[in-house]
Design an enzyme around this catalytic site. Sequence first.
Site, PDB file in Angstrom:
ATOM      1  N   CYS A 165       0.963  -1.099   0.148  1.00  7.70           N
ATOM      2  CA  CYS A 165       0.382   0.230  -0.339  1.00  7.70           C
ATOM      3  C   CYS A 165       0.826   1.311  -0.280  1.00  7.70           C
ATOM      4  O   CYS A 165       0.596   2.467  -0.110  1.00  7.70           O
ATOM      5  CB  CYS A 165      -0.622  -0.056   0.953  1.00  7.70           C
ATOM      6  SG  CYS A 165      -2.378  -1.187   1.176  1.00  7.70           S
ATOM      7  N   HIS A 305      -2.561   7.318   7.082  1.00 15.40           N
ATOM      8  CA  HIS A 305      -2.649   6.008   6.115  1.00 15.40           C
ATOM      9  C   HIS A 305      -3.889   5.738   6.596  1.00 15.40           C
ATOM     10  O   HIS A 305      -4.697   5.447   5.587  1.00 15.40           O
ATOM     11  CB  HIS A 305      -1.600   5.216   6.487  1.00 15.40           C
ATOM     12  CG  HIS A 305      -1.807   3.952   5.727  1.00 15.40           C
ATOM     13  ND1 HIS A 305      -1.868   3.929   4.960  1.00 15.40           N
ATOM     14  CD2 HIS A 305      -1.895   2.936   6.782  1.00 15.40           C
ATOM     15  CE1 HIS A 305      -1.683   2.390   4.688  1.00 15.40           C
ATOM     16  NE2 HIS A 305      -2.037   1.527   5.632  1.00 15.40           N
ATOM     17  N   GLU A 316      -1.015   5.085  14.693  1.00 20.02           N
ATOM     18  CA  GLU A 316      -0.434   6.493  13.680  1.00 20.02           C
ATOM     19  C   GLU A 316      -0.548   7.801  14.688  1.00 20.02           C
ATOM     20  O   GLU A 316       0.038   8.668  14.258  1.00 20.02           O
ATOM     21  CB  GLU A 316      -1.095   5.919  12.153  1.00 20.02           C
ATOM     22  CG  GLU A 316      -1.038   7.401  11.380  1.00 20.02           C
ATOM     23  CD  GLU A 316      -1.241   7.067  10.034  1.00 20.02           C
ATOM     24  OE1 GLU A 316      -1.293   7.722   9.154  1.00 20.02           O
ATOM     25  OE2 GLU A 316      -2.349   6.614   9.634  1.00 20.02           O
ATOM     26  N   LYS A 337      -9.176   8.151   3.115  1.00 18.36           N
ATOM     27  CA  LYS A 337      -9.371   6.516   2.774  1.00 18.36           C
ATOM     28  C   LYS A 337     -10.829   6.569   3.357  1.00 18.36           C
ATOM     29  O   LYS A 337     -11.907   5.713   3.053  1.00 18.36           O
ATOM     30  CB  LYS A 337      -8.439   5.770   3.210  1.00 18.36           C
ATOM     31  CG  LYS A 337      -7.811   5.239   3.130  1.00 18.36           C
ATOM     32  CD  LYS A 337      -6.545   3.924   3.818  1.00 18.36           C
ATOM     33  CE  LYS A 337      -5.540   3.536   2.542  1.00 18.36           C
ATOM     34  NZ  LYS A 337      -4.342   4.996   2.850  1.00 18.36           N
ATOM     35  N   HIS A 342      -9.771   2.152   0.085  1.00 20.95           N
ATOM     36  CA  HIS A 342      -8.327   2.006   0.264  1.00 20.95           C
ATOM     37  C   HIS A 342      -7.738   1.418  -1.088  1.00 20.95           C
ATOM     38  O   HIS A 342      -8.395   0.268  -1.718  1.00 20.95           O
ATOM     39  CB  HIS A 342      -8.083   0.909   0.939  1.00 20.95           C
ATOM     40  CG  HIS A 342      -6.002   1.061   1.624  1.00 20.95           C
ATOM     41  ND1 HIS A 342      -5.619   1.142   0.849  1.00 20.95           N
ATOM     42  CD2 HIS A 342      -5.489   0.105   2.677  1.00 20.95           C
ATOM     43  CE1 HIS A 342      -4.170   0.837   0.837  1.00 20.95           C
ATOM     44  NE2 HIS A 342      -3.747   0.806   2.512  1.00 20.95           N
ATOM     45  N   PHE A 405       1.913  -3.735   3.778  1.00 18.82           N
ATOM     46  CA  PHE A 405       2.046  -4.965   4.534  1.00 18.82           C
ATOM     47  C   PHE A 405       3.470  -5.058   3.899  1.00 18.82           C
ATOM     48  O   PHE A 405       3.778  -5.133   3.206  1.00 18.82           O
ATOM     49  CB  PHE A 405       0.979  -6.026   3.793  1.00 18.82           C
ATOM     50  CG  PHE A 405      -0.032  -6.076   4.258  1.00 18.82           C
ATOM     51  CD1 PHE A 405      -0.869  -5.270   5.272  1.00 18.82           C
ATOM     52  CD2 PHE A 405      -1.029  -7.367   3.459  1.00 18.82           C
ATOM     53  CE1 PHE A 405      -2.487  -5.214   5.101  1.00 18.82           C
ATOM     54  CE2 PHE A 405      -2.675  -6.985   3.970  1.00 18.82           C
ATOM     55  CZ  PHE A 405      -3.221  -6.593   5.188  1.00 18.82           C
TER      56      PHE A 405
END
Length: 419
Positions: A165, A305, A316, A337, A342, A405
């Site tokens: 991502c 994110h 975060e 998002k 996403h 990831f």
Amino acid sequence: MELKRVVVTGLGAITPLGNTVTETWQALINGVSGAGPITRFDASKFKTRFACEVKNFDPLDCFPDRKEARKCDLYAQYAIASAKKAIADSKLDLEKENKDRIGVIFSSGIGGIFSFQEEVKEYNAERGPRFNPFFIPKIIADISAGLISMRYGFRGPNFATVSACASSTNAVGDAFNYIRLGKANAIVTGGAEAPVAIVGVGGFNAMNALSTRNDSPQTASRPFSYSRDGFVMGEGGVCLVLEELEHALARGAKIYAEVAGFGMSADAYHLTASHPEGLGAILVMRNALEDAELKPESIDYINVHGTSTPVGDLSEAKAIREVFGDHAFNLNISSTKSMTGHMLGAAGAMEIMACVLSVQNDIVPPTINHAEGDDDPEIDYNLNFTFNKAQKRPVHAALSNTFGFGGHNAGVIVKKFRN
């Protein structure tokens, strides 16, 4: 050596919120969700039956006929379409430009997952292997960069970045670096993804990564809310044209913003989960600030994110508090998002574009779907998450965070252009 300055001179977008930059931006500012029931396949037996799909996309807008379009996976179609829009927006005169000095660095986190799925479904062991001759070119994650370069004759740096991502943030960061090192005059960069497929949704469902709020898709992505239960899958393509400043000025280009800095780090922690204390996130933000030669107090907006996952959002928020100290309470934070879903390998480019437009327009898009009484006791709500409504404010510099990831973290800072 003295590094060259890099600016953004073109934008293009195919997103769940619209098939132009203007449509996407207006939807972001108005707090519109792109989520709805999945139309791409029958999802009735899946734990998650909704996604943020692109609507009304016609590949004939960028291909001469459907035969040519079918040679490309949907993700590459999104890439080519968004690149076409960004290049047109940049007003580069391709008859006059030295195409040896224009590159393409374009990403995808997964590549042609739909094409892979369909070819495997069609395989018949008794009949023997009869695969489409375009099968391999359709599935590889680098092909969109190659296709864009071939379409326009761009012979500069040409490759794809793959970091889950964080892929398109790495693409933009690499483009920034190649230009400021003098390796290119301009680079077409961004990312595209088309994961709304049986194997895409099924795979992420198996990981329990997706929201299962099937009764209310448009409110399912709710970053930083206590009831968050996973991310909403999105798709699309977003492209930016980055250009060396003097080259842009010499041709009288419109300049959206300046790219100020780029940071990378690794969590070195877990296959899919971010570090619970946000150690990788802390490092990537500090690296981006150092590269931009900016103090934390210089940042007005962070496009986080913020995927709407229980661990990720919390870590975060902790990282922002650690990096920015008391200034964390003065800046705006939002997760777009919550509206786009996403977009995986395209997420970084989408969110960098949102930062560019925030800097240009002095407005911060919201984090939608936060309800009164839905506060997470572990999150500090003295932080301004720009819940539910866009906020007008001076935005001199903005930071975009993306985490992938494998523990891949990347961040890009953009700022107002001052000659």
